[in-house]
Design a protein around this motif. Structure first.
Motif, PDB file in Angstrom:
ATOM      1  N   LEU A 107      -0.993 -10.752   2.560  1.00  0.00           N
ATOM      2  CA  LEU A 107       0.222 -10.843   1.753  1.00  0.00           C
ATOM      3  C   LEU A 107      -0.032 -10.338   0.333  1.00  0.00           C
ATOM      4  O   LEU A 107       0.771  -9.591  -0.226  1.00  0.00           O
ATOM      5  N   GLU A 108      -1.183 -10.714  -0.225  1.00  0.00           N
ATOM      6  CA  GLU A 108      -1.559 -10.249  -1.575  1.00  0.00           C
ATOM      7  C   GLU A 108      -1.692  -8.732  -1.606  1.00  0.00           C
ATOM      8  O   GLU A 108      -1.341  -8.078  -2.588  1.00  0.00           O
ATOM      9  N   ALA A 109      -2.225  -8.160  -0.516  1.00  0.00           N
ATOM     10  CA  ALA A 109      -2.445  -6.707  -0.456  1.00  0.00           C
ATOM     11  C   ALA A 109      -1.134  -5.935  -0.313  1.00  0.00           C
ATOM     12  O   ALA A 109      -1.086  -4.735  -0.573  1.00  0.00           O
ATOM     13  N   GLY A 110      -0.077  -6.630   0.130  1.00  0.00           N
ATOM     14  CA  GLY A 110       1.213  -5.965   0.267  1.00  0.00           C
ATOM     15  C   GLY A 110       1.802  -5.991   1.662  1.00  0.00           C
ATOM     16  O   GLY A 110       2.937  -5.545   1.869  1.00  0.00           O
ATOM     17  N   PHE A 111       1.054  -6.486   2.642  1.00  0.00           N
ATOM     18  CA  PHE A 111       1.597  -6.573   4.008  1.00  0.00           C
ATOM     19  C   PHE A 111       2.781  -7.538   4.023  1.00  0.00           C
ATOM     20  O   PHE A 111       2.724  -8.609   3.424  1.00  0.00           O
ATOM     21  N   ARG A 112       3.841  -7.142   4.750  1.00  0.00           N
ATOM     22  CA  ARG A 112       5.006  -8.018   4.895  1.00  0.00           C
ATOM     23  C   ARG A 112       5.377  -8.231   6.358  1.00  0.00           C
ATOM     24  O   ARG A 112       6.244  -9.043   6.667  1.00  0.00           O
ATOM     25  N   HIS A 113       4.740  -7.506   7.247  1.00  0.00           N
ATOM     26  CA  HIS A 113       5.028  -7.593   8.688  1.00  0.00           C
ATOM     27  C   HIS A 113       3.816  -8.255   9.351  1.00  0.00           C
ATOM     28  O   HIS A 113       2.688  -7.757   9.239  1.00  0.00           O
ATOM     29  N   PHE A 114       4.054  -9.390  10.014  1.00  0.00           N
ATOM     30  CA  PHE A 114       2.975 -10.153  10.641  1.00  0.00           C
ATOM     31  C   PHE A 114       3.252 -10.374  12.116  1.00  0.00           C
ATOM     32  O   PHE A 114       4.351 -10.772  12.499  1.00  0.00           O
ATOM     33  N   ASP A 115       2.244 -10.109  12.920  1.00  0.00           N
ATOM     34  CA  ASP A 115       2.364 -10.217  14.370  1.00  0.00           C
ATOM     35  C   ASP A 115       1.570 -11.414  14.858  1.00  0.00           C
ATOM     36  O   ASP A 115       0.348 -11.468  14.697  1.00  0.00           O
ATOM     37  N   ALA A 120     -10.427  -9.718   8.529  1.00  0.00           N
ATOM     38  CA  ALA A 120     -10.561 -10.897   7.681  1.00  0.00           C
ATOM     39  C   ALA A 120     -11.299 -10.520   6.395  1.00  0.00           C
ATOM     40  O   ALA A 120     -11.573 -11.362   5.551  1.00  0.00           O
ATOM     41  N   THR A 121     -11.619  -9.229   6.265  1.00  0.00           N
ATOM     42  CA  THR A 121     -12.356  -8.740   5.088  1.00  0.00           C
ATOM     43  C   THR A 121     -11.371  -8.166   4.074  1.00  0.00           C
ATOM     44  O   THR A 121     -10.697  -7.180   4.369  1.00  0.00           O
ATOM     45  N   PRO A 122     -11.295  -8.779   2.864  1.00  0.00           N
ATOM     46  CA  PRO A 122     -10.290  -8.332   1.891  1.00  0.00           C
ATOM     47  C   PRO A 122     -10.315  -6.821   1.619  1.00  0.00           C
ATOM     48  O   PRO A 122      -9.257  -6.194   1.532  1.00  0.00           O
ATOM     49  N   ILE A 146      -8.672  -5.087   4.476  1.00  0.00           N
ATOM     50  CA  ILE A 146      -7.241  -5.379   4.474  1.00  0.00           C
ATOM     51  C   ILE A 146      -6.544  -4.445   3.481  1.00  0.00           C
ATOM     52  O   ILE A 146      -5.525  -3.821   3.802  1.00  0.00           O
ATOM     53  N   ARG A 147      -7.129  -4.300   2.294  1.00  0.00           N
ATOM     54  CA  ARG A 147      -6.529  -3.411   1.275  1.00  0.00           C
ATOM     55  C   ARG A 147      -6.586  -1.956   1.720  1.00  0.00           C
ATOM     56  O   ARG A 147      -5.624  -1.203   1.541  1.00  0.00           O
ATOM     57  N   GLU A 148      -7.710  -1.562   2.316  1.00  0.00           N
ATOM     58  CA  GLU A 148      -7.862  -0.181   2.795  1.00  0.00           C
ATOM     59  C   GLU A 148      -6.786   0.159   3.828  1.00  0.00           C
ATOM     60  O   GLU A 148      -6.175   1.232   3.789  1.00  0.00           O
ATOM     61  N   ASN A 149      -6.546  -0.768   4.757  1.00  0.00           N
ATOM     62  CA  ASN A 149      -5.579  -0.510   5.829  1.00  0.00           C
ATOM     63  C   ASN A 149      -4.141  -0.431   5.309  1.00  0.00           C
ATOM     64  O   ASN A 149      -3.278   0.166   5.955  1.00  0.00           O
ATOM     65  N   PHE A 150      -3.889  -1.034   4.167  1.00  0.00           N
ATOM     66  CA  PHE A 150      -2.552  -0.967   3.593  1.00  0.00           C
ATOM     67  C   PHE A 150      -2.355   0.310   2.777  1.00  0.00           C
ATOM     68  O   PHE A 150      -1.250   0.847   2.687  1.00  0.00           O
ATOM     69  N   ASP A 151      -3.448   0.803   2.214  1.00  0.00           N
ATOM     70  CA  ASP A 151      -3.381   1.910   1.251  1.00  0.00           C
ATOM     71  C   ASP A 151      -3.366   3.273   1.937  1.00  0.00           C
ATOM     72  O   ASP A 151      -4.300   4.064   1.803  1.00  0.00           O
ATOM     73  N   ILE A 152      -2.297   3.550   2.676  1.00  0.00           N
ATOM     74  CA  ILE A 152      -2.224   4.836   3.389  1.00  0.00           C
ATOM     75  C   ILE A 152      -1.331   5.812   2.627  1.00  0.00           C
ATOM     76  O   ILE A 152      -0.448   5.402   1.881  1.00  0.00           O
ATOM     77  N   SER A 153      -1.617   7.091   2.813  1.00  0.00           N
ATOM     78  CA  SER A 153      -0.836   8.147   2.155  1.00  0.00           C
ATOM     79  C   SER A 153      -0.489   9.228   3.161  1.00  0.00           C
ATOM     80  O   SER A 153      -1.209   9.443   4.141  1.00  0.00           O
TER      81      SER A 153
END
Length: 316
Positions: A47-55, A268-270, A273-280
């Motif tokens: 959530l902190e990283a920016g994810f808003r969709h949770f499965d 579970a590694t912060p 988690i940030r890397e997977n959110f930071d796509i371009s």
């Protein structure tokens, strides 16, 4: 990190749902962990990283821990419920219509939410109803339930939508053939289909069918689940990653969203988690290379054949 990535909105992509007015964030976070004790912190980090969709899923046995994370972040005002997209799933032992609403209610209670954005049938296979999630006979074979059909289960999900507690419904771990059968007779069409998909299993035919019907394809194991052969070591992907100065994971995830497929990653590694959110956004040339130059084809999870989730370890 170059400045042009800041105005790249790929990570904010939302795919509209074919039922109701909602939209699913393309970038999603999966909550299936080997070690359940990491769940709450990982969801908070996501959530902190920016994810808003949770499965989520009743089968993962950690909806309560996910619910704790949601509640803490909602109470702290760090996120609003209407910005969250929460998916959970009906397990195989609850396919009988009379078991669907109680299973749904139990998931809502554990997740501490009063509605679910998307409710999926976890697999098309019905298991013997009861509290044992993995019913087996003396020989260790799964005990299936032939007293219920998939369309009967689907009708029970349609009723949840009618009641307004569930914004959309869908299917998971399903083949194109089975999906066609449901789409033909469904009163409320599936909004989402969750399947294994990655550059080694692109599922183009399924994707084409889903696009025709306005169904969102949601990929699990979009990075190949760390199995061999390793998607992240695929030369086509590693070369693109070097050219665009992103990681192989970011390339594979961007490819997914750009071709119109939402994805779920779990970590579970912060930093991951940030890397997977930071796509371009990838250049068109890279999209073509991934589609045309990768010839390896492999399915890592046999759940579509049995209804029993599990990645098949393969030796090199």
């Amino acid at each position: 990190m170059t400045y042009e990535h800041f105005n790249d909105d790929l990570r904010d992509t939302k795919f509209p749902l074919n039922h109701g007015s909602g939209a699913m964030p393309a970038v999603g976070f999966g909550t299936l962990f080997r070690d359940l004790s990491v769940t709450t912190q990982a969801v908070k980090d996501a959530l902190e990283a920016g994810f808003r969709h949770f499965d989520c899923a009743e089968r993962y046995r950690n909806e309560e821990q996910v619910g704790v994370a949601f509640k803490e972040m909602l109470d702290a005002g760090k996120v609003r419920r209407e910005d969250l997209f929460v998916t959970t799933k009906l397990w195989n032992t609850n396919h009988r219509p009379e078991r669907v609403a109680p299973a749904f209610e139990a998931s809502c209670r554990r997740l501490q939410v009063d509605y679910i954005d998307c409710y999926l049938i976890h697999t098309p296979f019905a298991f013997q109803p009861g509290d044992n999630q993995d019913p087996r006979d003396e020989e260790g074979h799964v005990i299936y339930d032939d007293g219920v059909t998939l369309i009967e289960t689907w009708r029970a999900l349609e009723r949840l939508v009618d009641e307004g507690r569930c914004k959309s419904i869908g299917l998971s771990d399903i083949t194109l053939e089975k999906l066609r059968e449901i789409v033909e007779v469904a009163r409320i069409k599936p909004a989402v289909v969750q399947v294994e998909a990655h550059p080694y299993l692109p599922e183009w035919e399924l994707l084409e069918f889903c696009k025709e019907h306005g169904i969102i394809v949601l990929a699990f194991a979009p990075l190949g689940h760390g199995m061999e052969p390793n998607v992240l070591e695929e030369p086509v992907i590693t070369q693109i990653a070097q050219r665009v100065q992103k990681t192989p994971a970011q390339v594979a995830l961007a490819w997914s969203v750009q071709r119109g497929v939402a994805f779920l990653t779990t970590s579970a590694t912060p930093s991951h988690i940030r890397e997977n959110f930071d796509i371009s956004t990838l250049p068109q040339r890279a999209m073509v290379e991934i589609q045309e130059d990768i010839t390896t084809r492999i399915r890592f999870n046999s759940v579509v054949e049995t209804g029993v989730p599990g990645f098949i370890p393969r030796k090199k």
